[in-house]
Scaffold this motif. Structure first.
Motif, PDB file in Angstrom:
ATOM      1  N   THR A  88     -34.424 -20.388 -12.893  1.00  0.00           N
ATOM      2  CA  THR A  88     -33.817 -20.825 -11.627  1.00  0.00           C
ATOM      3  C   THR A  88     -32.460 -20.152 -11.492  1.00  0.00           C
ATOM      4  N   ASP A  89     -32.199 -19.615 -10.303  1.00  0.00           N
ATOM      5  CA  ASP A  89     -30.914 -18.967 -10.033  1.00  0.00           C
ATOM      6  C   ASP A  89     -29.832 -20.049  -9.919  1.00  0.00           C
ATOM      7  N   THR A  90     -28.780 -19.971 -10.740  1.00  0.00           N
ATOM      8  CA  THR A  90     -27.724 -20.993 -10.681  1.00  0.00           C
ATOM      9  C   THR A  90     -26.713 -20.724  -9.569  1.00  0.00           C
ATOM     10  N   GLY A  91     -26.774 -19.540  -8.977  1.00  0.00           N
ATOM     11  CA  GLY A  91     -25.773 -19.193  -7.956  1.00  0.00           C
ATOM     12  C   GLY A  91     -24.488 -18.633  -8.546  1.00  0.00           C
ATOM     13  N   LEU A  92     -24.402 -18.590  -9.872  1.00  0.00           N
ATOM     14  CA  LEU A  92     -23.205 -18.032 -10.519  1.00  0.00           C
ATOM     15  C   LEU A  92     -23.461 -16.587 -10.925  1.00  0.00           C
ATOM     16  N   THR A  93     -22.406 -15.797 -10.927  1.00  0.00           N
ATOM     17  CA  THR A  93     -22.511 -14.425 -11.431  1.00  0.00           C
ATOM     18  C   THR A  93     -21.715 -14.332 -12.730  1.00  0.00           C
ATOM     19  N   LEU A  94     -22.115 -13.409 -13.605  1.00  0.00           N
ATOM     20  CA  LEU A  94     -21.421 -13.273 -14.884  1.00  0.00           C
ATOM     21  C   LEU A  94     -21.464 -11.818 -15.344  1.00  0.00           C
ATOM     22  N   THR A  95     -20.294 -11.301 -15.681  1.00  0.00           N
ATOM     23  CA  THR A  95     -20.246  -9.967 -16.301  1.00  0.00           C
ATOM     24  C   THR A  95     -19.375 -10.052 -17.547  1.00  0.00           C
ATOM     25  N   ALA A  96     -19.716  -9.249 -18.536  1.00  0.00           N
ATOM     26  CA  ALA A  96     -18.925  -9.227 -19.768  1.00  0.00           C
ATOM     27  C   ALA A  96     -17.665  -8.396 -19.532  1.00  0.00           C
ATOM     28  N   VAL A  97     -16.544  -8.868 -20.097  1.00  0.00           N
ATOM     29  CA  VAL A  97     -15.310  -8.068 -20.038  1.00  0.00           C
ATOM     30  C   VAL A  97     -15.513  -6.834 -20.904  1.00  0.00           C
ATOM     31  N   ARG A  98     -15.126  -5.667 -20.385  1.00  0.00           N
ATOM     32  CA  ARG A  98     -15.356  -4.434 -21.165  1.00  0.00           C
ATOM     33  C   ARG A  98     -14.299  -4.286 -22.256  1.00  0.00           C
ATOM     34  N   ARG A  99     -14.674  -3.545 -23.277  1.00  0.00           N
ATOM     35  CA  ARG A  99     -13.747  -3.320 -24.385  1.00  0.00           C
ATOM     36  C   ARG A  99     -12.524  -2.551 -23.882  1.00  0.00           C
ATOM     37  N   PRO A 100     -11.327  -3.077 -24.139  1.00  0.00           N
ATOM     38  CA  PRO A 100     -10.134  -2.396 -23.610  1.00  0.00           C
ATOM     39  C   PRO A 100      -9.811  -1.127 -24.391  1.00  0.00           C
TER      40      PRO A 100
END
Ligand code: SF4
Length: 371
Positions: A84-96
């Motif tokens: 089920t789509d929660t409506g939230l988006t998520l991306t990982a922070v990239r390595r600085p």
């Protein structure tokens, strides 16, 4: 599950954010805190929904979590495998980029300070604590474990911190810095090292908002010294306002009476000004949820931002060894919404602290709940 409009949609979003904080997400993240001071060893992500885009979220990385990410969206799976789509988006922070650098004396920058969220630089200036003997240690803390694993160095020099902060701002767009410390002997309880570190960092990066975190200094003049060094905000973290809970979870730290915390908070509010002082309150240490919300209200009344964070049994802690469990998502949601409502009524927003955990918000559900 619909997340389109109305108060129900907001409730669903807060509940989902609370569940993510507790169960984590089946996704890896290149930026993490392996061990360290305080209650988190999470991966760093950016979470969004219809109204907020890209807020920092520190979440456990858990392959068994019912939450997974596909095409940048968070899906909730059930036992039959239906998503089920929660409506939230998520991306990982990239390595600085600054993680690839090393100081002239051979220390990787990553061992001196770490990226939290997308734009917070965080360091533990003194990675040892006078309270780390097993009988005294806070049961949720692993401050010296990262030292044993070789992930950091025991004491960061002001020059090292200045060098790393300058690079992190220049190369990776860091916008604020958090400096915490283990407790040292002596009446400053760690503030002395923070004063020197803040001064050096601000010489290298003038204007960078810096939050300092320490126990109430035995001599309150250290609070003025931290402000005069250039710190923007200060965190004096009590974790619980219940003395019985404090004795059980923080045998060493609870020997500092609550009255000392209150005196330090009041002095800090006087010196740093409105909405520049914060404390952690952990949800799940066994406190009554209504008393926790009422206690947070008292803190707000005295000008202190209560940063409400779920307790999780992090590996390497005494709590995990003894089988302590995290709170339910329902209790976390209830407390977070109660505290967020009091913060809104007082016109106190975490973001307005400018530096520190309340300004970052990634370890709490408060931001999603409007605090
Ligand atoms: S809330 Fe504090 S500990 Fe958590 S990611 Fe942000 S700065 Fe780091």
């Amino acid at each position: 599950m619909s997340v389109d409009t109305g108060p129900t949609a907001v409730d669903v979003r807060i509940t989902t954010r609370a569940e993510l904080a507790l169960h984590g997400v089946a996704m890896d993240a290149p930026v993490r805190r392996p061990d360290g001071a305080g209650p988190s060893d999470d991966g760093h992500f950016l979470i969004g929904h219809g109204l907020v885009d890209g807020a920092g979220a520190a979440l456990p990385r858990n392959p068994d979590s019912p939450y997974s990410v596909r095409d940048g969206r968070v899906w909730l799976g059930d036992e039959s495998g239906h998503l089920t789509d929660t409506g939230l988006t998520l991306t990982a922070v990239r390595r600085p980029r600054f993680y690839d650098l090393t100081t002239a004396d051979g220390v990787p920058y990553e061992h001196i300070a770490r990226l939290h969220g997308a734009d917070v630089l965080a360091t533990t200036v003194v990675q040892t604590c006078v309270r780390y003997a097993e009988a005294d240690r806070c049961r949720f803390c692993t401050i010296e474990e990262s030292l044993r694993s070789g992930a950091t160095v025991a004491a960061k020099t002001p020059a090292q911190l200045a060098e790393v902060a300058e690079a992190a701002v220049r190369l990776d767009g860091v916008r604020q810095m958090v400096m915490t410390t283990g407790t040292t002997t002596g009446p400053d309880r760690g503030a002395r090292a923070l004063v020197r570190s803040v001064r050096a960092v601000l010489e290298a990066v003038p204007g960078l908002p810096v939050q300092v975190q320490c126990e109430p200094p035995g001599d309150l003049a250290w609070i003025r010294a931290l402000y005069d060094a250039g710190a923007t905000a200060v965190g004096i973290h009590v974790e619980s306002l219940d003395d019985e809970v404090r004795r059980r979870w923080m045998p060493g730290k609870s020997t500092v009476p609550l009255a000392e915390y209150e005196a330090a908070w009041d002095e800090a509010v006087r010196v740093f000004g409105p909405n520049r002082v914060s404390t952690y309150l952990l949800v799940g240490l066994g406190e009554d949820p209504d008393e926790l919300v009422a206690g947070a209200g008292g803190l707000i009344d005295r000008g202190v931002y209560p940063f409400v964070v779920p307790f999780r049994p992090m590996s390497g802690t005494l709590a995990a060894r003894d089988g302590a469990g995290a709170p339910s998502a329902e209790v976390l949601r209830y407390v977070t919404e109660g505290v967020a409502a009091k913060l809104r009524a007082a016109g106190m927003r975490g973001a307005d602290q400018r530096a520190g955990c309340a300004a970052c918000g990634a370890c709490s559900v408060l931001r999603t709940a409007g605090g």
